[in-house]
Design a protein around this motif. Sequence first.
Motif, PDB file in Angstrom:
ATOM      1  N   ASP A 186      23.102  -6.716 -43.361  1.00  0.00           N
ATOM      2  CA  ASP A 186      23.998  -6.917 -42.216  1.00  0.00           C
ATOM      3  C   ASP A 186      23.885  -5.771 -41.223  1.00  0.00           C
ATOM      4  O   ASP A 186      23.828  -5.982 -40.008  1.00  0.00           O
ATOM      5  CB  ASP A 186      25.446  -7.071 -42.692  1.00  0.00           C
ATOM      6  CG  ASP A 186      25.686  -8.373 -43.447  1.00  0.00           C
ATOM      7  OD1 ASP A 186      24.912  -9.330 -43.221  1.00  0.00           O
ATOM      8  OD2 ASP A 186      26.617  -8.430 -44.266  1.00  0.00           O
ATOM      9  N   LYS A 187      23.848  -4.552 -41.736  1.00  0.00           N
ATOM     10  CA  LYS A 187      23.726  -3.395 -40.846  1.00  0.00           C
ATOM     11  C   LYS A 187      22.368  -3.394 -40.142  1.00  0.00           C
ATOM     12  O   LYS A 187      22.277  -3.018 -38.967  1.00  0.00           O
ATOM     13  CB  LYS A 187      23.916  -2.094 -41.631  1.00  0.00           C
ATOM     14  CG  LYS A 187      23.894  -0.850 -40.742  1.00  0.00           C
ATOM     15  CD  LYS A 187      24.260   0.411 -41.514  1.00  0.00           C
ATOM     16  CE  LYS A 187      23.153   0.880 -42.414  1.00  0.00           C
ATOM     17  NZ  LYS A 187      23.421   2.200 -43.021  1.00  0.00           N
ATOM     18  N   PHE A 188      21.351  -3.804 -40.842  1.00  0.00           N
ATOM     19  CA  PHE A 188      20.011  -3.851 -40.247  1.00  0.00           C
ATOM     20  C   PHE A 188      20.014  -4.774 -39.031  1.00  0.00           C
ATOM     21  O   PHE A 188      19.447  -4.457 -37.990  1.00  0.00           O
ATOM     22  CB  PHE A 188      18.998  -4.302 -41.291  1.00  0.00           C
ATOM     23  CG  PHE A 188      17.563  -4.094 -40.904  1.00  0.00           C
ATOM     24  CD1 PHE A 188      17.094  -2.847 -40.547  1.00  0.00           C
ATOM     25  CD2 PHE A 188      16.675  -5.162 -40.907  1.00  0.00           C
ATOM     26  CE1 PHE A 188      15.756  -2.650 -40.201  1.00  0.00           C
ATOM     27  CE2 PHE A 188      15.339  -4.984 -40.563  1.00  0.00           C
ATOM     28  CZ  PHE A 188      14.886  -3.728 -40.207  1.00  0.00           C
ATOM     29  N   GLY A 189      20.634  -5.938 -39.173  1.00  0.00           N
ATOM     30  CA  GLY A 189      20.902  -6.786 -38.026  1.00  0.00           C
ATOM     31  C   GLY A 189      19.715  -7.494 -37.418  1.00  0.00           C
ATOM     32  O   GLY A 189      19.750  -7.858 -36.239  1.00  0.00           O
ATOM     33  N   ALA A 190      18.661  -7.721 -38.186  1.00  0.00           N
ATOM     34  CA  ALA A 190      17.493  -8.459 -37.683  1.00  0.00           C
ATOM     35  C   ALA A 190      17.525  -9.893 -38.197  1.00  0.00           C
ATOM     36  O   ALA A 190      18.066 -10.171 -39.265  1.00  0.00           O
ATOM     37  CB  ALA A 190      16.203  -7.771 -38.123  1.00  0.00           C
ATOM     38  N   GLN A 191      16.934 -10.810 -37.412  1.00  0.00           N
ATOM     39  CA  GLN A 191      16.866 -12.199 -37.853  1.00  0.00           C
ATOM     40  C   GLN A 191      15.762 -12.400 -38.882  1.00  0.00           C
ATOM     41  O   GLN A 191      15.858 -13.262 -39.742  1.00  0.00           O
ATOM     42  CB  GLN A 191      16.670 -13.123 -36.653  1.00  0.00           C
ATOM     43  CG  GLN A 191      17.924 -13.220 -35.787  1.00  0.00           C
ATOM     44  CD  GLN A 191      17.768 -14.199 -34.642  1.00  0.00           C
ATOM     45  OE1 GLN A 191      17.929 -13.852 -33.482  1.00  0.00           O
ATOM     46  NE2 GLN A 191      17.446 -15.434 -34.964  1.00  0.00           N
ATOM     47  N   TRP A 192      14.709 -11.637 -38.743  1.00  0.00           N
ATOM     48  CA  TRP A 192      13.674 -11.581 -39.769  1.00  0.00           C
ATOM     49  C   TRP A 192      12.940 -10.260 -39.628  1.00  0.00           C
ATOM     50  O   TRP A 192      13.157  -9.515 -38.665  1.00  0.00           O
ATOM     51  CB  TRP A 192      12.721 -12.774 -39.685  1.00  0.00           C
ATOM     52  CG  TRP A 192      11.736 -12.763 -38.557  1.00  0.00           C
ATOM     53  CD1 TRP A 192      10.519 -12.155 -38.517  1.00  0.00           C
ATOM     54  CD2 TRP A 192      11.871 -13.420 -37.281  1.00  0.00           C
ATOM     55  NE1 TRP A 192       9.883 -12.378 -37.312  1.00  0.00           N
ATOM     56  CE2 TRP A 192      10.686 -13.162 -36.533  1.00  0.00           C
ATOM     57  CE3 TRP A 192      12.867 -14.208 -36.698  1.00  0.00           C
ATOM     58  CZ2 TRP A 192      10.488 -13.652 -35.252  1.00  0.00           C
ATOM     59  CZ3 TRP A 192      12.659 -14.691 -35.415  1.00  0.00           C
ATOM     60  CH2 TRP A 192      11.498 -14.422 -34.707  1.00  0.00           C
ATOM     61  N   ALA A 193      12.085  -9.970 -40.605  1.00  0.00           N
ATOM     62  CA  ALA A 193      11.356  -8.696 -40.586  1.00  0.00           C
ATOM     63  C   ALA A 193       9.988  -8.888 -41.215  1.00  0.00           C
ATOM     64  O   ALA A 193       9.676  -9.958 -41.770  1.00  0.00           O
ATOM     65  CB  ALA A 193      12.142  -7.608 -41.315  1.00  0.00           C
ATOM     66  N   TYR A 194       9.177  -7.843 -41.122  1.00  0.00           N
ATOM     67  CA  TYR A 194       7.861  -7.815 -41.765  1.00  0.00           C
ATOM     68  C   TYR A 194       7.736  -6.501 -42.527  1.00  0.00           C
ATOM     69  O   TYR A 194       8.026  -5.435 -41.980  1.00  0.00           O
ATOM     70  CB  TYR A 194       6.735  -7.886 -40.734  1.00  0.00           C
ATOM     71  CG  TYR A 194       6.761  -9.121 -39.861  1.00  0.00           C
ATOM     72  CD1 TYR A 194       6.123 -10.297 -40.253  1.00  0.00           C
ATOM     73  CD2 TYR A 194       7.419  -9.097 -38.628  1.00  0.00           C
ATOM     74  CE1 TYR A 194       6.144 -11.433 -39.439  1.00  0.00           C
ATOM     75  CE2 TYR A 194       7.445 -10.224 -37.812  1.00  0.00           C
ATOM     76  CZ  TYR A 194       6.813 -11.389 -38.228  1.00  0.00           C
ATOM     77  OH  TYR A 194       6.843 -12.508 -37.421  1.00  0.00           O
ATOM     78  N   THR A 195       7.336  -6.585 -43.786  1.00  0.00           N
ATOM     79  CA  THR A 195       6.959  -5.363 -44.490  1.00  0.00           C
ATOM     80  C   THR A 195       5.498  -5.061 -44.153  1.00  0.00           C
ATOM     81  O   THR A 195       4.655  -5.957 -44.134  1.00  0.00           O
ATOM     82  CB  THR A 195       7.105  -5.505 -46.015  1.00  0.00           C
ATOM     83  OG1 THR A 195       6.487  -6.728 -46.447  1.00  0.00           O
ATOM     84  CG2 THR A 195       8.561  -5.498 -46.427  1.00  0.00           C
TER      85      THR A 195
END
Length: 412
Positions: A189-198
């Motif tokens: 929730d704090k990160f707040g991104a809709q998606w991400a990439y490792t």
Amino acid sequence: MNKQNIIDRFIKYVTIDTESDPNNPAFPSTEKQWDLAKILEQELIAIGMEDVELDKNCYLMATLPSNIDYEVPTIGFVAHIDTSPDYTGANVKPQIHENYDGEDIVLNKEQNIILSPSYFEDLLLYKGQTLITTDGTTLLGADDKAGVTEIVSAMEYLIQNPEIKHGKIRICFTPDEEVGKGAHKFDVDKFGAQWAYTMDGSQIGELEYENFNAAGAVITINGKIVHPGYAKGKMVNSMTIASQFINALPAKEVPEHTTGYEGFFHLHSIEGKVEQTILRYIIRDHDMDLFQKRKETMKSIVKKINEEIGSNAIQVEIKDQYFNMREKVEPVMYIVDIAEEVMKDLGITPLIKPIRGGTDGSQLSFKGLPCPNIFAGGHNFHGRYEYVPVESIMKASEVIVGIAEKITEKFK
């Protein structure tokens, strides 16, 4: 991207020991991971990132604000700062080999340690490029300090080149990925991104949205020690029982005999004396049904051995570690398609294949942050033969920039 800056940044990171510890329940599992985290915190501030925050659990998050006047999805990029406990990460001495000629690389003349394309044929993919290797006595740490380098370098590049349009970008560097805890305290929730990439893959072009289902198993065998001269009918040698268990598992279903979607049992640790032996395994399979069957196979072997010896001398404890993120990524496959399109734009051939392992992204996907994995560029992780082409680090950084730019086109 400036090649020398990439090299300098990467070498700075890998020469900081951040090995994690699978046997320490603390978080992070080693204090030395803070050393790199604090350096990165100051570096992100220095290059102009905003909302830079290093929390009490050693997660470092930061923001690159949008520079466009319309809304697009907030995306994220994630890498881990720890290195594997499989091989020492202390006193890493990187070696730079410019214009690689395709021949053997002498890592350590005194110990006759050779990195050879006759054994590691992928080396031949990088003739003419600049390779960074170990000195043969440690791992390198490209897993995942190449990923960290790529994210920091891409953010710096976007800040220095404001004509490149992008939406809001969040980044996070995590501890303890190598011991399976990298996403445990990640605040989605704090990160707040809709998606991400490792940024945690290997060979250039890798793009992955499937990974193993994973579990860890501890088999404890209790024996009885008596004087061997008077042992008949009395001694119970736990190591002998342990060998029964090992031999009862399918001999070819091990890492060294499997590839692709094939799962395995991997014995990675034995501690044994007559009175007690402890076997530690990891269990892996992409298919959930086969994964469950593997766990049941271990339990049935334990039951059979106990019945044969007429006691409960052998016990097994199995704990799930992470699951295949495919089911969480497939409903939003456009996030994979975007990365694939960017790679093609950059002249990179996408290699879409299942991960024979796991990343923070697998756990993050199940926590509500779909998170495919992109190549970081390194090879032969977790050992003395690890190496990374500098050009692959540069290309991965360009992919990050390209994804950021592509989002502004796709969602305009």
